[in-house]
Scaffold this active site. Structure first.
Site, short mmCIF file in Angstrom:
data_model
loop_
_atom_site.label_atom_id
_atom_site.label_comp_id
_atom_site.label_asym_id
_atom_site.label_seq_id
_atom_site.Cartn_x
_atom_site.Cartn_y
_atom_site.Cartn_z
N ASP A 59 -5.46 -8.03 -3.13
CA ASP A 59 -5.05 -6.84 -2.39
C ASP A 59 -4.03 -5.99 -3.16
O ASP A 59 -3.32 -6.49 -4.02
CB ASP A 59 -4.38 -7.25 -1.07
N ASP A 60 -3.97 -4.73 -2.74
CA ASP A 60 -2.87 -3.80 -3.08
C ASP A 60 -2.97 -3.12 -4.45
O ASP A 60 -2.09 -2.36 -4.82
CB ASP A 60 -1.48 -4.45 -2.97
N HIS A 110 -8.62 -0.83 1.55
CA HIS A 110 -7.37 -1.42 2.07
C HIS A 110 -6.45 -0.28 2.54
O HIS A 110 -5.23 -0.40 2.47
CB HIS A 110 -6.72 -2.25 0.97
N HIS A 114 -1.65 2.26 2.47
CA HIS A 114 -1.19 0.92 2.86
C HIS A 114 -0.39 0.98 4.17
O HIS A 114 0.78 0.57 4.25
CB HIS A 114 -0.35 0.26 1.75
N HIS A 207 -2.81 -11.15 -4.41
CA HIS A 207 -2.49 -9.73 -4.63
C HIS A 207 -2.53 -9.44 -6.13
O HIS A 207 -2.03 -10.25 -6.92
CB HIS A 207 -1.10 -9.41 -4.07
ZN LIG Z 1 -1.81 -5.11 1.38
#
Ligand SMILES: [Zn+2]
Length: 251
Positions: A59-60, A110, A114, A207
């Site tokens: 993620d991210d 995603h 955020h 992540h």
């Molecule tokens: Zn996230």
């Protein structure tokens, strides 16, 4: 043993989350919990499969240095994974996102900024965040994503409904496979959690962009060879869903 442990862990985690009784995990009338959404087929935490496959998710990102380094490790072990990317970071680092696609991984949604959606969630805000991110994904891959992970794992029925209506399946992660790598708990903590808990059909949360020095890549260098030795194959979340028992039963 493994299954028993998994069920116990799931029950404890669910009780902590819901502050409810174990019965509520199994879906008391009117309780909209994991069981409720899984029964509807509208949200996924993990899948049941008789194949030895596991989905690693990141993620991210994209991150101009960390994502590239992670991709190098994944390439070495022929692991295909899912990257839940932030729209504005795809716009900032399109070349990194392009590499994700060109190496056979999956680029998924995603949100653009955020956003930690707080209840009551505005349907318009969700739609806007998802659409803007889809626009960036289409620019990179030429097609829409089919998966969405809400930041912080925060969701309600509005979010689940809007996301599904846009063709984006909300994906969380196996409760026993939250590595908390964003908090940098130590390489051993990350790798041992994943290896000890590894079970066919798991979705693991990592992540590829964290604040400070990431420990994720070092942990992957331990996790990937060990699970490969145990016979696991690393697949994208979409592939994992295709390999699930329920999907196979539908054929
Ligand atoms: Zn996230």
């Amino acid at each position: 043993m493994k299954t028993g442990w998994k069920i116990t862990a799931a029950v404890i985690a669910a009780c902590t989350l819901l502050l409810g009784s174990p019965e509520s995990v199994l879906g008391s009338p009117g309780v909209k919990n994991r069981y409720y959404y899984e029964q509807r087929g509208d949200m996924i935490w993990e899948v049941h499969t008789n194949q030895k496959v596991i989905a690693l998710t990141f993620d991210d990102g994209p991150d101009p240095s960390e994502t590239d380094l992670i991709l190098d490790v994944l390439h070495k072990y022929n692991a295909k994974c899912t990257f839940f990317a932030i729209g504005k970071r795809i716009a900032a680092y399109p070349e990194v996102a392009r590499r994700v696609i060109s190496e056979g991984h999956e680029l998924a949604n995603h949100t653009y900024n955020h956003v930690y959606f707080k209840t009551p969630i505005s349907p318009q805000q969700i739609q806007d965040e998802l659409e803007r991110t889809e626009n960036e994904i289409v620019k990179i891959s030429g097609k829409h994503s089919s998966l969405f992970r809400p930041p912080g794992g925060m969701y309600d029925e509005t979010l689940v409904d809007v996301s599904n209506s846009m063709g984006l399946k909300p994906i969380l992660w196996s409760w026993h496979q939250d590595t908390r790598d964003w908090n940098r708990p130590g390489v051993y903590s990350i790798s041992s959690r994943v290896i000890r808990g590894a079970h066919s059909g798991d979705i693991v949360l990592f992540h590829d962009h964290v604040h400070g020095q990431s420990q994720t890549r070092a942990a992957l260098k331990i996790i990937l060879p060990e699970l490969e030795k145990q016979g696991f194959r690393f697949v994208t979340v979409s592939e994992l869903i295709r390999l699930s028992d329920t999907q196979q039963a539908k054929k």
